[in-house]
Design a protein around this motif. Structure first.
Motif, PDB file in Angstrom:
ATOM      1  N   THR A  45      -4.845  -7.214   2.947  1.00 52.54           N
ATOM      2  CA  THR A  45      -3.852  -6.881   3.951  1.00 52.54           C
ATOM      3  C   THR A  45      -2.621  -6.328   3.263  1.00 52.54           C
ATOM      4  OG1 THR A  45      -4.634  -8.646   5.406  1.00 52.54           O
ATOM      5  CG2 THR A  45      -2.460  -7.732   5.872  1.00 52.54           C
ATOM      6  N   VAL A  46      -2.214  -5.123   3.687  1.00 49.35           N
ATOM      7  CA  VAL A  46      -0.948  -4.554   3.227  1.00 49.35           C
ATOM      8  C   VAL A  46       0.096  -4.976   4.262  1.00 49.35           C
ATOM      9  CG1 VAL A  46       0.356  -2.439   2.783  1.00 49.35           C
ATOM     10  CG2 VAL A  46      -2.041  -2.596   2.062  1.00 49.35           C
ATOM     11  N   TYR A  47       1.045  -5.786   3.827  1.00 47.99           N
ATOM     12  CA  TYR A  47       2.124  -6.255   4.691  1.00 47.99           C
ATOM     13  C   TYR A  47       3.316  -5.318   4.525  1.00 47.99           C
ATOM     14  CZ  TYR A  47      -0.584 -10.533   5.138  1.00 47.99           C
ATOM     15  OH  TYR A  47      -1.587 -11.437   5.401  1.00 47.99           O
ATOM     16  N   VAL A  48       3.716  -4.676   5.608  1.00 52.04           N
ATOM     17  CA  VAL A  48       4.781  -3.675   5.572  1.00 52.04           C
ATOM     18  C   VAL A  48       6.042  -4.267   6.187  1.00 52.04           C
ATOM     19  CG1 VAL A  48       5.457  -1.352   6.264  1.00 52.04           C
ATOM     20  CG2 VAL A  48       3.049  -1.856   5.799  1.00 52.04           C
ATOM     21  N   GLU A  62     -10.380   5.706   2.661  1.00 52.77           N
ATOM     22  CA  GLU A  62     -11.829   5.544   2.585  1.00 52.77           C
ATOM     23  C   GLU A  62     -12.165   4.712   1.358  1.00 52.77           C
ATOM     24  OE1 GLU A  62     -14.486   8.827   3.565  1.00 52.77           O
ATOM     25  OE2 GLU A  62     -12.663  10.019   3.852  1.00 52.77           O
ATOM     26  N   ASN A  63     -13.298   4.057   1.423  1.00 52.66           N
ATOM     27  CA  ASN A  63     -13.785   3.232   0.313  1.00 52.66           C
ATOM     28  C   ASN A  63     -12.880   2.050   0.001  1.00 52.66           C
ATOM     29  OD1 ASN A  63     -15.998   4.989  -0.026  1.00 52.66           O
ATOM     30  ND2 ASN A  63     -14.717   6.358  -1.241  1.00 52.66           N
ATOM     31  N   VAL A  64     -12.125   1.590   0.987  1.00 54.78           N
ATOM     32  CA  VAL A  64     -11.348   0.363   0.844  1.00 54.78           C
ATOM     33  C   VAL A  64     -11.880  -0.587   1.908  1.00 54.78           C
ATOM     34  CG1 VAL A  64      -9.077  -0.698   0.747  1.00 54.78           C
ATOM     35  CG2 VAL A  64      -9.327   1.699   0.122  1.00 54.78           C
ATOM     36  N   ASN A  65     -12.834  -1.392   1.530  1.00 52.93           N
ATOM     37  CA  ASN A  65     -13.467  -2.294   2.494  1.00 52.93           C
ATOM     38  C   ASN A  65     -12.539  -3.444   2.859  1.00 52.93           C
ATOM     39  OD1 ASN A  65     -15.942  -0.889   2.495  1.00 52.93           O
ATOM     40  ND2 ASN A  65     -16.493  -1.852   0.567  1.00 52.93           N
ATOM     41  N   GLY A  66     -12.526  -3.797   4.125  1.00 54.33           N
ATOM     42  CA  GLY A  66     -11.747  -4.937   4.582  1.00 54.33           C
ATOM     43  C   GLY A  66     -10.254  -4.748   4.472  1.00 54.33           C
ATOM     44  N   LEU A  67      -9.758  -3.545   4.746  1.00 52.69           N
ATOM     45  CA  LEU A  67      -8.321  -3.260   4.643  1.00 52.69           C
ATOM     46  C   LEU A  67      -7.642  -3.422   5.988  1.00 52.69           C
ATOM     47  CD1 LEU A  67      -5.873  -2.218   3.008  1.00 52.69           C
ATOM     48  CD2 LEU A  67      -6.522   0.073   3.747  1.00 52.69           C
ATOM     49  N   TYR A  68      -6.568  -4.170   5.998  1.00 58.29           N
ATOM     50  CA  TYR A  68      -5.735  -4.358   7.187  1.00 58.29           C
ATOM     51  C   TYR A  68      -4.302  -3.981   6.817  1.00 58.29           C
ATOM     52  CZ  TYR A  68      -9.752  -7.080   8.588  1.00 58.29           C
ATOM     53  OH  TYR A  68     -11.028  -7.469   8.887  1.00 58.29           O
ATOM     54  N   ILE A  69      -3.570  -3.474   7.792  1.00 57.08           N
ATOM     55  CA  ILE A  69      -2.147  -3.171   7.600  1.00 57.08           C
ATOM     56  C   ILE A  69      -1.389  -3.884   8.690  1.00 57.08           C
ATOM     57  CG2 ILE A  69      -0.391  -1.349   7.527  1.00 57.08           C
ATOM     58  CD1 ILE A  69      -2.586   0.538   6.496  1.00 57.08           C
TER      59      ILE A  69
END
Length: 72
Positions: A45-48, A62-69
């Motif tokens: 998770t990228v916390y902004v 792309e190619n970043v599995n399981g990415l949340y922002i």
């Protein structure tokens, strides 16, 4: 409970930082690069933090599995 790796981003951060809560990065490009480099098979998770962010180029997620922002 699913394990998640947190990467923190702040407009007051610095892209030489490690993306931790105390040392956030400044750009989404750097946050995504850290997420790609830390692909441990867990969600990321990228916390902004609130602020103004400007993209200077397209960001490839792309190619970043399981990415949340998410905001924090």
């Amino acid at each position: 409970m699913t394990e998640t790796l947190g990467i923190y981003m702040s407009d007051g951060g610095n892209d030489v930082n490690d993306g931790s809560f105390d040392k956030p990065v400044k750009s989404i490009e750097r946050a995504i690069a850290l997420a790609k480099a830390r692909d441990y098979g867990i969600a990321k998770t990228v916390y902004v933090r609130e602020g103004s962010y400007r993209l200077t180029k397209s960001v490839d997620i792309e190619n970043v599995n399981g990415l949340y922002i998410a905001a924090y």
